[in-house]
Write a protein that holds these residues in place. Structure first.
Motif, short mmCIF file in Angstrom:
data_model
loop_
_atom_site.label_atom_id
_atom_site.label_comp_id
_atom_site.label_asym_id
_atom_site.label_seq_id
_atom_site.Cartn_x
_atom_site.Cartn_y
_atom_site.Cartn_z
N SER A 138 0.97 4.20 -2.91
CA SER A 138 0.69 5.60 -2.65
C SER A 138 1.82 6.48 -3.18
O SER A 138 1.59 7.50 -3.83
CB SER A 138 0.52 5.82 -1.14
OG SER A 138 0.52 7.19 -0.85
N ILE A 139 3.05 6.05 -2.89
CA ILE A 139 4.21 6.80 -3.35
C ILE A 139 4.23 6.86 -4.89
O ILE A 139 4.58 7.86 -5.49
CB ILE A 139 5.52 6.16 -2.82
CG1 ILE A 139 5.53 6.10 -1.30
CG2 ILE A 139 6.75 6.87 -3.38
CD1 ILE A 139 5.88 7.35 -0.57
N PHE A 149 -0.38 14.56 10.53
CA PHE A 149 -0.58 13.41 9.65
C PHE A 149 -0.36 13.81 8.19
O PHE A 149 0.32 13.13 7.43
CB PHE A 149 -2.00 12.87 9.85
CG PHE A 149 -2.40 11.81 8.87
CD1 PHE A 149 -1.93 10.51 9.00
CD2 PHE A 149 -3.26 12.11 7.81
CE1 PHE A 149 -2.31 9.53 8.09
CE2 PHE A 149 -3.63 11.13 6.90
CZ PHE A 149 -3.15 9.85 7.04
N ALA A 163 0.82 -1.21 0.00
CA ALA A 163 0.00 0.00 0.00
C ALA A 163 0.85 1.27 0.00
O ALA A 163 0.57 2.23 -0.72
CB ALA A 163 -0.92 -0.01 1.21
N GLU A 164 1.91 1.23 0.80
CA GLU A 164 2.78 2.38 0.92
C GLU A 164 3.43 2.72 -0.43
O GLU A 164 3.44 3.87 -0.86
CB GLU A 164 3.84 2.02 1.97
CG GLU A 164 4.79 3.09 2.33
CD GLU A 164 5.91 2.52 3.22
OE1 GLU A 164 5.69 1.49 3.89
OE2 GLU A 164 7.00 3.11 3.22
N ALA A 211 3.64 4.75 11.26
CA ALA A 211 2.23 4.79 11.64
C ALA A 211 2.05 4.35 13.09
O ALA A 211 1.37 5.01 13.87
CB ALA A 211 1.41 3.90 10.70
N PHE A 220 -3.62 0.73 7.87
CA PHE A 220 -3.79 0.76 6.42
C PHE A 220 -4.03 2.18 5.94
O PHE A 220 -3.56 2.60 4.89
CB PHE A 220 -4.94 -0.15 5.98
CG PHE A 220 -5.22 -0.08 4.51
CD1 PHE A 220 -4.24 -0.48 3.60
CD2 PHE A 220 -6.42 0.41 4.03
CE1 PHE A 220 -4.47 -0.40 2.23
CE2 PHE A 220 -6.65 0.50 2.66
CZ PHE A 220 -5.68 0.10 1.77
N TYR A 221 -4.76 2.93 6.72
CA TYR A 221 -5.04 4.32 6.37
C TYR A 221 -3.74 5.10 6.20
O TYR A 221 -3.54 5.80 5.22
CB TYR A 221 -5.92 4.93 7.46
CG TYR A 221 -6.56 6.25 7.07
CD1 TYR A 221 -7.58 6.29 6.14
CD2 TYR A 221 -6.17 7.44 7.68
CE1 TYR A 221 -8.19 7.49 5.80
CE2 TYR A 221 -6.77 8.64 7.34
CZ TYR A 221 -7.80 8.66 6.40
OH TYR A 221 -8.39 9.85 6.08
N PHE A 222 -2.83 4.95 7.15
CA PHE A 222 -1.53 5.61 7.06
C PHE A 222 -0.76 5.12 5.82
O PHE A 222 -0.22 5.91 5.06
CB PHE A 222 -0.67 5.31 8.29
CG PHE A 222 -0.99 6.16 9.49
CD1 PHE A 222 -2.06 5.84 10.32
CD2 PHE A 222 -0.21 7.26 9.81
CE1 PHE A 222 -2.34 6.61 11.43
CE2 PHE A 222 -0.49 8.03 10.93
CZ PHE A 222 -1.56 7.71 11.75
N GLU A 223 -0.71 3.80 5.67
CA GLU A 223 0.06 3.23 4.57
C GLU A 223 -0.48 3.66 3.22
O GLU A 223 0.28 3.92 2.30
CB GLU A 223 0.06 1.69 4.67
CG GLU A 223 0.94 1.20 5.80
CD GLU A 223 0.87 -0.31 5.98
OE1 GLU A 223 1.91 -0.95 5.89
OE2 GLU A 223 -0.24 -0.83 6.21
N SER A 224 -1.80 3.79 3.14
CA SER A 224 -2.38 4.20 1.86
C SER A 224 -2.06 5.66 1.55
O SER A 224 -2.36 6.15 0.48
CB SER A 224 -3.89 3.98 1.87
OG SER A 224 -4.51 5.01 2.61
N ARG A 225 -1.46 6.34 2.53
CA ARG A 225 -1.01 7.72 2.28
C ARG A 225 0.51 7.77 2.16
O ARG A 225 1.13 8.82 2.30
CB ARG A 225 -1.47 8.65 3.41
CG ARG A 225 -2.97 8.71 3.61
CD ARG A 225 -3.72 9.09 2.33
NE ARG A 225 -5.16 9.24 2.53
CZ ARG A 225 -6.08 8.54 1.88
NH1 ARG A 225 -5.73 7.63 0.99
NH2 ARG A 225 -7.35 8.76 2.10
N GLY A 226 1.10 6.59 2.00
CA GLY A 226 2.55 6.53 1.76
C GLY A 226 3.38 6.56 3.03
O GLY A 226 4.60 6.69 2.99
N ILE A 227 2.72 6.45 4.20
CA ILE A 227 3.45 6.49 5.46
C ILE A 227 3.75 5.05 5.89
O ILE A 227 2.86 4.20 5.87
CB ILE A 227 2.61 7.21 6.54
CG1 ILE A 227 2.32 8.64 6.09
CG2 ILE A 227 3.32 7.20 7.89
CD1 ILE A 227 1.24 9.34 6.88
N SER A 228 4.99 4.78 6.26
CA SER A 228 5.38 3.41 6.59
C SER A 228 4.66 2.93 7.84
O SER A 228 4.25 3.71 8.69
CB SER A 228 6.88 3.32 6.80
OG SER A 228 7.23 3.97 8.00
N LEU A 231 -1.46 15.52 -1.68
CA LEU A 231 -0.64 14.47 -2.27
C LEU A 231 -0.58 14.53 -3.80
O LEU A 231 0.31 13.95 -4.41
CB LEU A 231 -1.14 13.08 -1.82
CG LEU A 231 -1.02 12.83 -0.32
CD1 LEU A 231 -1.61 11.48 0.05
CD2 LEU A 231 0.44 12.88 0.13
#
Ligand SMILES: Nc1ncnc2c1ncn2[C@@H]1O[C@H](COP(=O)(O)OP(=O)(O)OP(=O)(O)O)[C@@H](O)[C@H]1O
Ligand SMILES: [Mg+2]
Lengths: 248, 483
Positions: A76-77, A98, A72-73, B446, B434-442, A162
């Motif tokens: 997003s990137i 955040f 997922a990460e 998170a 998952f919410y964090f990860e879906s924003r590119g945050i590891s 983003l």
């Protein structure tokens, strides 16, 4: 940009997505409609890499990369963004903080330095203004106690920060009041250009009055059963799904 | 900063207990077992004044009549107190004159732990007392502190150099027969730290003790006594680690704090004793500690901050006796349990004086199969007019096999008081991550964000470096447990 080929996927051994193919090119807007429980959100979550869902067959490429191989990460990137139908609340984590973490994760992976906190604050204020969001949403915790509409606005704020290549917005319109719908739609339209693309999941024509789709697809029982142009949405609005959904 | 990052990535690599090494030093260890002769031998070995021997004997006699407490919400096979050695010291020829005489292996151990003790390299603004097994091996910055009349030394040394000070205060906050483990400690403690801050003095640096258990099957019983005279202030830090052994080791410390009029002691702990094997639960430290402070003077203040991340079993209630009018006590705690750990921890606030105030902020995080209990008592005496207490006890569950329990006890004998209690339970969920990860945050960032958000009110009480360290420690421990 996005190429989905005969995708089958599900959860705990039961299949939810039963063979979907779809291609989305730069600059296009696709709308996905369909009855409750047909698999729209599941498709969105699979595309953004939710670990609960398992792909059993098919292929998804994004900018020539195998999307299903990425977590997922990484997705997003790489520029995939999903606006959640039900954004989760995270008490204790400041909203602005955040957003800055997300913004910085992008910068760091591009080999850039982290943004100066004051510069970020400025950027954030500007984006919030275009979405008609009050300053207090900076101080509040992430979605914590936000109203339904506020959560949806916050999703679009994240999208604005983003600037993704492909945004999948899952029922962003539901929960928004009439004015908010217009403001958010205008916000989304401003983010559009010839290099990015949009997938809108919605139940209602009114969103499509603001953001005009190039294609409309109907998803039913895990399959796309009909595709057309924006006139299809108008037909659905007046006639419902019965005339196209297979009887069984 | 880069140093710190390195050590964190090292940690992440093998995700093992980083401090699980032992040091090969010759030590002087008593045979296992406990009786009156052992108590006498410890006292003799340390060349103690008469009052100290009597103190120990009284404690031992008391201990023999007592039973291990059964009320804590923890479970373990009963301990064979005859199967423990009560004294272990790195072997040395004579009293140490300078750090040069400390066994180089011991020095290297502390260096490995990130605590440089040599004169050249020692931490610029922290004075350190390093306790290895039960014995203090080095105390830094002593001279500089002495210029202001601040005494900071091993308690064994204080018994030689300032016996009257020790005699006046030792056991006045935690009496010899206070509880089973305190009685045991009073009988057999071998060392610990002693701090005396004279009147009208703000300690120019943080004072810290670093505890290290090294030898298998030795109990560690250290004793800390801190006295802060009128209008003085000190901030004290305590860190703890131990090597990995398959057998359980017993750690039963006693800490006593005393503040006079307008004095303040801030006591912070980051406890990371070996917690036992994560899968099987084998080994680990039994941490049975009595910590108590007495606000003897008016307007005085004692504040406990603890971050408890280790030990197989923790049983610990840092408490305050608010005797002086207008005195105040604070307790800030983060207790994390994972694997098979069990923690029963909290505080006691005893209001005696008028207008006394106390506040309790407790954050329990439980993961895997662990069990985490908060136990707190607020007791307000009949003369404690206008006393006030605020308690907030939050729990966070990670996964669905862990458990959290809250046992608040409130007792008031005065009607003018105000007591408030709040409690909440939350969960760190896969969807949040998952919410964090879906924003590119590891995932790592998170977890850190969610946990530090949950622990914010406690972390902000810690000195900066400690807070950073504590946060990393929690994130590291939770990484495998979420999802
Ligand atoms: N994690 C899950 N576990 C079990 N079933 C699931 C899970 N996720 C989705 N489903 C099931 O899959 C089906 C499709 O759900 P999905 O949320 O994708 O529908 P949807 O098209 O977005 O519906 P709506 O219009 O109501 O939002 C539903 O029957 C749903 O119950
Ligand atoms: Mg949906």
């Amino acid at each position: 940009m996005l190429e989905i080929k005969d995708l089958h996927a599900g959860v705990d051994g039961s299949e939810i997505i039963k063979g979907i193919s779809l291609s989305v090119n730069k600059g296009e807007i696709h709308a996905i409609m369909g009855p409750n429980g047909s698999g729209k959100s599941t498709l969105a979550k699979i595309l953004s890499g939710h670990p609960a869902y398992e792909t059993t067959a098919g292929k998804v490429t994004f900018d020539a990369k195998d999307l299903l191989e990425m977590d997922a990460e990484e997705r997003s990137i790489a520029g995939v963004f999903m606006g959640f139908q039900y954004p989760v609340e995270v008490p204790g984590v400041n909203n602005a903080e955040f957003l800055r973490m997300a913004h910085n994760a992008r910068r760091v992976s591009a080999g850039e330095e982290e943004i100066d906190p004051l510069d970020f604050d400025e950027l954030l204020s500007e984006k919030m203004k275009t979405l008609g969001m009050e300053k207090k949403y900076k101080e509040r915790n992430l979605n914590d106690g936000f109203s339904g509409g506020e959560k949806k606005k916050n999703e679009i704020l994240q999208m604005a920060i983003l600037e993704p290549k492909l945004a999948i917005l899952d029922e962003t319109d539901s929960g928004l009041d009439i004015d908010a719908l217009r403001i958010v739609s205008e916000g989304v339209n401003k983010l559009r250009n010839n290099n990015n693309a949009l997938i809108l999941i919605t139940h209602y024509q009114r969103l499509l009055d603001y953001i005009k789709p190039d294609f409309v697809h109907v998803l039913s029982k895990g399959k796309i059963i009909k595709s057309g142009d924006k006139s299809l949405a108008l037909e659905l609005e007046s006639q419902g799904y019965d005339w196209i959904t297979p009887v069984n | 900063m880069s140093d710190e990052q390195n050590s964190v990535s090292d940690l992440l690599e093998d995700n093992q207990y980083k401090y699980g090494f032992t040091t090969d030093v010759e030590s002087d260890t008593f045979a296992k077992g406990l009786n009156e002769d052992v108590v006498r031998a410890i006292s003799k070995k340390k060349n103690e004044p008469e009052f100290m021997l009597n103190f120990r004997l009284k404690a031992y006699a008391k201990w023999k009549t007592m039973k291990e407490p059964a009320w804590p919400n923890v479970h373990y096979p009963s301990i064979d107190f005859q199967d423990i050695s009560y004294y272990s010291a790195p072997k040395k020829k004579k009293v140490l004159e300078s750090l040069d005489e400390v066994d180089p292996e011991v020095m290297r151990t502390f260096e490995k732990l990130g605590i440089p003790l040599d004169e050249q390299k020692k931490l610029a603004n922290v004075a350190v007392d390093a306790v290895f097994d039960s014995v203090s091996v080095a105390t830094t910055h002593k001279k500089k502190l002495m210029e202001q009349g601040i005494i900071f030394c091993p308690i064994s040394e204080a018994l030689q150099d300032y016996p009257e000070l020790v005699e006046e205060y030792l056991g006045t906050v935690v009496p010899v027969g206070d509880n089973y483990y305190a009685a045991l400690n009073s009988a057999v403690f071998t060392d610990g730290s002693f701090v005396y801050i004279p009147p009208d003095t703000i300690s120019p640096m943080e004072i810290s003790t670093y505890f290290r258990i090294n030898t298998e099957e030795t109990g560690q019983f250290e004793r800390t006594l801190i006295i802060c005279a009128e209008n003085s202030y000190v901030s004290y830090l305590e860190g703890c680690t131990a090597p990995q052994f398959d057998t359980n080791q017993l750690h039963a410390a006693v800490v006593e704090l005393v503040t006079m009029d307008n004095a303040e002691i801030k006591y912070s702990t980051v406890q990371n004793w070996y917690a036992g094997d994560k899968e099987t639960g084998k080994g680990g430290i039994y941490n049975f500690v009595t910590k108590r402070g007495k606000c003897a003077g008016e307007n005085s203040k004692i504040s406990w901050t603890q971050v408890e991340t280790g030990s197989a079993i923790t049983w610990k209630y840092p408490s305050c006796i608010l005797q002086g009018d207008n005195s105040s006590g604070e307790f800030y705690s983060v207790a994390l349990t994972n694997g098979h750990m069990q923690a029963d921890t909290g505080t006691k606030m005893i209001h005696i004086g008028k207008n006394t105030r106390s506040s309790i902020i407790s954050k329990g995080i439980s993961a895997d199969q662990s069990s985490n209990s908060y136990r707190g008592q607020v007791k307000i005496g009949k003369n404690a007019t206008n006393a006030r207490n605020y308690s907030q006890c939050d729990s966070m569950l990670v996964g669905d096999k862990s458990s959290a329990h809250t046992f608040p006890y409130i007792e008031t004998a005065n009607s003018s008081v105000q007591v408030e209690h709040e409690a909440a339970t939350s969960k760190i969920s896969e969807d949040q991550l998952f919410y964090f990860e879906s924003r590119g945050i590891s995932r790592e960032n998170a977890i850190e964000a969610v946990i530090s958000g949950f622990c914010k009110d406690v972390f902000k009480q810690l000195p900066m470096e400690f807070a950073v360290e504590a946060q990393k420690l929690l994130t590291l421990k939770l990484e495998d447990s979420v999802g």
